[in-house]
Design a protein around this motif. Structure first.
Motif, PDB file in Angstrom:
ATOM      1  N   SER A 175       2.348   1.836  -3.324  1.00 48.26           N
ATOM      2  CA  SER A 175       1.380   2.184  -4.365  1.00 48.26           C
ATOM      3  C   SER A 175       0.880   3.622  -4.245  1.00 48.26           C
ATOM      4  O   SER A 175       0.203   4.114  -5.129  1.00 48.26           O
ATOM      5  CB  SER A 175       0.186   1.222  -4.314  1.00 48.26           C
ATOM      6  OG  SER A 175      -0.528   1.383  -3.097  1.00 48.26           O
TER       7      SER A 175
ATOM      8  N   CYS B  44       0.834  -1.201   0.000  1.00 42.71           N
ATOM      9  CA  CYS B  44       0.000   0.000   0.000  1.00 42.71           C
ATOM     10  C   CYS B  44       0.868   1.251   0.000  1.00 42.71           C
ATOM     11  O   CYS B  44       0.586   2.220  -0.700  1.00 42.71           O
ATOM     12  CB  CYS B  44      -0.922   0.011   1.213  1.00 42.71           C
ATOM     13  SG  CYS B  44      -2.261  -1.204   1.117  1.00 42.71           S
TER      14      CYS B  44
ATOM     15  N   SER C  66      -2.883  10.220  -4.930  1.00 40.72           N
ATOM     16  CA  SER C  66      -3.696   9.096  -4.454  1.00 40.72           C
ATOM     17  C   SER C  66      -4.790   9.623  -3.527  1.00 40.72           C
ATOM     18  O   SER C  66      -4.539  10.485  -2.686  1.00 40.72           O
ATOM     19  CB  SER C  66      -2.828   8.090  -3.694  1.00 40.72           C
ATOM     20  OG  SER C  66      -1.920   7.450  -4.563  1.00 40.72           O
TER      21      SER C  66
END
Length: 215
Positions: A20, A17, A58
């Protein structure tokens, strides 16, 4: 053994995570610049391509799904925005979508109706001949459908809500998702980094709007 496997699984998930997550700032790519022509950008004496930055960010929506959004902003606030949105992401603060306004042909009403979070768009303030802070990439609108702009007509004093389908969200004591208040993390982070909140204005309210004043 099961406990060890569980610990390893959690560590792997957190590592993946973390890897990413995307929070980047760059000069405006040629493909993005071409898309902006005649939409969010028009030839003017105030803002140049070199004044702007292209962000990839994000963010997490209300259902917990992770997305990578796009935003164009003034280079003066690029790092501030990355820091703010990074904190919002870590806190799972919900942002429904973050697409360039060019997707909506720079039509502010359309993108607000779609609850699109955005920054740069070379345009005037609604019902005004004055340039908006968005025209310099110094203002951000967050989840605008649920945090509408409320003003009063200069002609007859009637209340105008933008976007038009957001009238049910003008009652700020009601409970609904994506709502920005003074107790909200979004408000706290933006004001921490020197932004002014439109929800605090007296003669009109712009609950979605955070702007940065350059001295």
């Amino acid at each position: 053994m099961k406990k060890l496997l569980s610990i390893i699984t959690i560590w792997l998930c957190s590592t993946i995570c973390a890897q990413s997550q995307i929070f980047t700032s760059s000069a405006i790519p040629d493909s993005i610049w071409a898309t902006m022509q005649g939409k969010t950008w028009n030839k003017n004496p105030y803002i140049k391509r070199s004044d702007l930055r292209y962000l990839r960010i994000s963010h997490i929506d209300l259902e917990g799904r992770t997305h990578v959004g796009e935003m164009v902003c003034n280079k003066l606030i690029a790092e501030k925005l990355l820091a703010i949105f990074s904190e919002l992401y870590k806190a799972h603060y919900p942002i429904q979508q973050m697409r360039l306004p060019d997707v909506y042909d720079a039509d502010d009403e359309r993108q607000m109706r779609a609850n699109n979070t955005s920054c740069f768009c070379y345009r005037n303030i609604s019902e005004s001949k004055n340039l908006s802070k968005h025209a310099r990439g110094l203002a951000v609108d967050i989840n605008p459908l649920y945090n509408p702009y409320i003003r009063y007509s200069k002609k007859d004093g009637s209340q105008i809500v933008e976007p038009a389908n957001a009238r049910k969200y003008i009652e700020r004591t009601a409970k609904f998702p994506y709502k920005i208040t003074r107790n909200d993390l979004c408000y706290k982070l933006f004001t921490k980094y020197g932004f002014i909140w439109g929800g605090a204005w007296r003669t009109k309210k712009d609950y979605q709007h955070f702007e940065f004043n350059v001295r």
